[in-house]
Design a protein around this motif. Structure first.
Motif, PDB file in Angstrom:
ATOM      1  N   HIS A  37       0.812  -1.214   0.000  1.00  0.00           N
ATOM      2  CA  HIS A  37       0.000   0.000   0.000  1.00  0.00           C
ATOM      3  C   HIS A  37       0.842   1.260   0.000  1.00  0.00           C
ATOM      4  O   HIS A  37       0.327   2.340  -0.293  1.00  0.00           O
ATOM      5  CB  HIS A  37      -0.929  -0.001   1.211  1.00  0.00           C
ATOM      6  CG  HIS A  37      -2.223  -0.685   0.936  1.00  0.00           C
ATOM      7  ND1 HIS A  37      -3.311  -0.046   0.432  1.00  0.00           N
ATOM      8  CD2 HIS A  37      -2.578  -1.980   1.056  1.00  0.00           C
ATOM      9  CE1 HIS A  37      -4.292  -0.902   0.271  1.00  0.00           C
ATOM     10  NE2 HIS A  37      -3.872  -2.080   0.637  1.00  0.00           N
ATOM     11  N   VAL A  38       2.118   1.139   0.354  1.00  0.00           N
ATOM     12  CA  VAL A  38       2.985   2.315   0.359  1.00  0.00           C
ATOM     13  C   VAL A  38       3.043   2.943  -1.032  1.00  0.00           C
ATOM     14  O   VAL A  38       3.099   4.148  -1.184  1.00  0.00           O
ATOM     15  CB  VAL A  38       4.396   1.916   0.845  1.00  0.00           C
ATOM     16  CG1 VAL A  38       5.372   3.051   0.648  1.00  0.00           C
ATOM     17  CG2 VAL A  38       4.345   1.505   2.299  1.00  0.00           C
ATOM     18  N   LYS A  40       0.755   2.697  -3.403  1.00  0.00           N
ATOM     19  CA  LYS A  40      -0.535   2.932  -4.049  1.00  0.00           C
ATOM     20  C   LYS A  40      -0.877   4.419  -4.027  1.00  0.00           C
ATOM     21  O   LYS A  40      -0.311   5.203  -3.272  1.00  0.00           O
ATOM     22  CB  LYS A  40      -1.615   2.131  -3.321  1.00  0.00           C
ATOM     23  CG  LYS A  40      -1.477   0.649  -3.604  1.00  0.00           C
ATOM     24  CD  LYS A  40      -2.826  -0.034  -3.587  1.00  0.00           C
ATOM     25  CE  LYS A  40      -2.674  -1.446  -4.086  1.00  0.00           C
ATOM     26  NZ  LYS A  40      -3.142  -2.428  -3.148  1.00  0.00           N
ATOM     27  N   LYS A  41      -1.847   4.756  -4.857  1.00  0.00           N
ATOM     28  CA  LYS A  41      -2.273   6.150  -4.934  1.00  0.00           C
ATOM     29  C   LYS A  41      -2.944   6.538  -3.620  1.00  0.00           C
ATOM     30  O   LYS A  41      -3.691   5.769  -3.037  1.00  0.00           O
ATOM     31  CB  LYS A  41      -3.267   6.289  -6.079  1.00  0.00           C
ATOM     32  CG  LYS A  41      -3.514   7.718  -6.484  1.00  0.00           C
ATOM     33  CD  LYS A  41      -4.446   7.751  -7.693  1.00  0.00           C
ATOM     34  CE  LYS A  41      -5.040   9.130  -7.866  1.00  0.00           C
ATOM     35  NZ  LYS A  41      -6.091   9.421  -6.915  1.00  0.00           N
ATOM     36  N   LYS A  42      -2.627   7.765  -3.155  1.00  0.00           N
ATOM     37  CA  LYS A  42      -3.189   8.213  -1.882  1.00  0.00           C
ATOM     38  C   LYS A  42      -4.627   8.669  -2.077  1.00  0.00           C
ATOM     39  O   LYS A  42      -4.945   9.320  -3.068  1.00  0.00           O
ATOM     40  CB  LYS A  42      -2.361   9.372  -1.327  1.00  0.00           C
ATOM     41  CG  LYS A  42      -0.885   9.055  -1.229  1.00  0.00           C
ATOM     42  CD  LYS A  42      -0.582   8.230   0.005  1.00  0.00           C
ATOM     43  CE  LYS A  42       0.831   7.713  -0.001  1.00  0.00           C
ATOM     44  NZ  LYS A  42       0.954   6.363  -0.550  1.00  0.00           N
ATOM     45  N   ALA A  43      -5.446   8.328  -1.125  1.00  0.00           N
ATOM     46  CA  ALA A  43      -6.851   8.728  -1.220  1.00  0.00           C
ATOM     47  C   ALA A  43      -7.061  10.143  -0.713  1.00  0.00           C
ATOM     48  O   ALA A  43      -8.048  10.792  -1.051  1.00  0.00           O
ATOM     49  CB  ALA A  43      -7.706   7.760  -0.419  1.00  0.00           C
ATOM     50  N   THR A  44      -6.119  10.645   0.090  1.00  0.00           N
ATOM     51  CA  THR A  44      -6.287  11.966   0.701  1.00  0.00           C
ATOM     52  C   THR A  44      -6.037  13.071  -0.312  1.00  0.00           C
ATOM     53  O   THR A  44      -5.205  12.929  -1.205  1.00  0.00           O
ATOM     54  CB  THR A  44      -5.293  12.125   1.860  1.00  0.00           C
ATOM     55  OG1 THR A  44      -5.247  10.913   2.572  1.00  0.00           O
ATOM     56  CG2 THR A  44      -5.703  13.230   2.775  1.00  0.00           C
ATOM     57  N   VAL A  45      -6.760  14.167  -0.150  1.00  0.00           N
ATOM     58  CA  VAL A  45      -6.541  15.361  -0.957  1.00  0.00           C
ATOM     59  C   VAL A  45      -6.099  16.462   0.004  1.00  0.00           C
ATOM     60  O   VAL A  45      -6.676  16.608   1.081  1.00  0.00           O
ATOM     61  CB  VAL A  45      -7.859  15.731  -1.669  1.00  0.00           C
ATOM     62  CG1 VAL A  45      -7.831  17.161  -2.109  1.00  0.00           C
ATOM     63  CG2 VAL A  45      -8.097  14.824  -2.844  1.00  0.00           C
TER      64      VAL A  45
END
Lengths: 165, 356
Positions: A37-38, A40-45
């Motif tokens: 998961h490191v 992977k694309k971050k879900a946070t904006v």
């Protein structure tokens, strides 16, 4: 018992195998998932800098519209207040005096127009009810505040800034 | 009569070294809190702290400042002195362990004076570590007991029993290694792991004693009260555990001591099992660069290994769920201790076989 859906899974209750009891293969598997998961694309904006677009039907804070010449469209007919399921809208009508034609579009206008944002449920019925295209729900979110009074939006707060004459 | 050979240069050197080591440990612990939040964030597809300074690098400072300015509350019926003693003891023991870690090889100055990058080279280094680590549980126990709170008390009882059970396995796992090294001094153990490849085999102890490392590492996690063994501060059962009643910087001390402990125990694990400051081709590097630069490289290598170890511990924290209490005890007494004993037996047999 008869199965209701095909989603139920039979849980495996066999005693743990040796590799499961040793725990280390499981640990490696778990680490592989979390370390995967490191990358992977971050879900946070990063919110104030980056904003997610709202959906096209988003209903935000109300605005009172003006016509092309900058005159208030609202005629204080009261249909929005009637349509409002939360009874958030209050208004007082007044008659347009001669010489005020550049301010108000029709003979009657809203002297006082208030929306209690604590009552409002942002359903958009006022927008649908308005025969004069005066009230709209914009795309901005209602800002937070400290006092209850400040959530009662006056006409000055709602009206889009027009050309001052 | 005891005769102490006092030497001004020696005292100044050690004082500077102690200051540097403690400050270094504090800075690393400070940034460990930041790293922990970043690690957890990237593992959960989040960004993590990024508001205070570039990449959120000033976040630990902001956190510390916040803790300093928080109201300090002492519970009404607590034992005030012991309540105060708890976090101090936790912090003190956390810092004390760093004294025996050899941070780099000796640097011999042109005047023939040997500059040692180790606060105290005592011949019982590992025993000292064990002693101080077992003292560390007093911080938790006293704090939990003095809080006059049932949750805190339960948590401190848990911490104590957990520490006792895991210290046993920890010690036993190291005995196998000590049989091999024949020395308790950390300095000696590091110098035995010179380079990376000895004539026949890897020189690092990890490759000679992998089982001992796994046992030691598990026990270290338990001693550090880190997930999956963080039962003393298990939120779902004990609210906050032993630091429930603590506020302001006293709470900060507990949290901080945990991270200092993590840094120091990572340093000790690296020293014991991963060659300390040794690295592959270090002889070639030593010839190529001047002495002091070589020492600096060695210290950097050690710190890099320590950081990797800390990151690994963090990755484990954000991967594994917490153990149940009976599972914890079962793992400690029924798995790790027998395993450590078996490891001792195997090591003894192998040593005998090689000796013949």
């Amino acid at each position: 018992m008869q199965k209701l859906t095909n989603k139920s899974i039979q849980i495996n209750r066999d005693p743990l195998t040796f590799s499961e009891r040793v725990y280390l293969p499981g640990l490696a598997k778990g680490l592989a998932i979390t370390l995967g998961h490191v990358f992977k694309k971050k879900a946070t904006v990063s919110y104030p800098e980056v904003k997610r677009p709202f959906s096209p039907v988003f209903r935000g804070l109300h605005i009172l519209n003006r016509d092309e010449e900058g005159r208030e469209r609202c005629t204080a007919c009261g249909l929005c207040a009637l349509a409002c399921p939360a009874e958030a809208i209050t208004m007082e009508a007044a008659e347009r005096k001669p010489g005020e034609e550049h301010l108000y579009r029709e003979e009657k206008y809203a002297a006082r127009y208030e929306i209690n944002m604590l009552r409002c449920i942002f359903c958009g019925y006022c927008e649908e009810a308005c025969p004069k295209d005066a009230v709209y729900l914009s795309e901005s979110v209602m800002p937070a505040n400290y006092t209850r009074e400040s959530f009662i939006y006056k006409k000055e707060d709602l009206l889009i800034p027009g050309n001052k004459k | 009569m005891l005769f102490l050979n006092f030497n001004a240069a020696f005292i100044i050197e050690k004082a500077i070294l102690i200051t540097v080591v403690i400050l270094g440990a504090l800075v690393v612990a400070m940034y460990a809190t930041w790293a922990e939040r970043k690690v957890s964030a990237v593992m959960q597809d989040r960004i993590g702290p990024n508001r205070a300074g570039p990449f959120g690098l000033f976040q630990p400072l902001a956190d510390g400042m916040k803790l300093f300015f928080k109201e300090e509350i002492t519970p009404d019926r607590s034992t005030r002195f012991i309540f105060l003693l708890g976090p101090c003891l936790a912090m003190l023991t956390a810092c004390m362990t760093s004294a025996v870690v050899p941070w780099g090889p000796d640097y011999i100055t042109s005047s023939g004076y040997a500059l040692r990058f180790q606060v105290a080279d005592i011949n019982i280094g590992i025993l000292f570590v064990f002693g101080v680590v077992s003292l560390g549980v007093y911080g938790v126990m006293l704090g939990g007991w003095a809080s006059n709170n049932k949750f805190s008390l339960l948590s401190s009882i848990r911490a104590a029993s957990q520490a006792i059970s895991y210290e046993l396995a920890m010690g036993l796992s190291l005995i196998a290694m000590l049989m091999m090294t024949g020395s308790l001094s950390l300095r000696e153990i590091v110098s035995q792991q010179h380079g990376f490849w000895d004539i026949h085999y890897f020189s690092w102890n990890f490759f000679k004693q992998p089982l001992a490392f796994i046992i030691f590492f598990t026990c270290a996690l338990a001693e550090l009260n880190r997930t999956p063994f963080d039962l003393p501060e298990c939120d779902s059962e004990l609210n906050m555990g032993y630091h429930q009643e603590y506020s302001s910087m006293k709470l900060g001390f507990y949290l901080f001591a945990e991270y200092i402990n993590m840094f120091v125990s990572s340093a000790i694990m690296v020293t014991l099992f991963f060659g300390g400051y040794n690295f592959p081709f270090m002889d070639a590097v030593q010839e190529a660069v001047p002495g002091l630069a070589f020492s600096a490289i060695c210290i950097m290598v050690l710190l890099a290994k320590v950081v990797l170890m800390i990151l690994f511990i963090m990755a484990i924290r954000w991967t594994l769920p917490r153990f149940r209490y009976d599972q914890l005890m079962k793992l400690g007494w029924k798995s790790l201790i027998p395993l450590a004993l078996v490891n001792m037996l195997i090591t003894g047999a192998v040593i005998l076989w090689i000796g013949n």
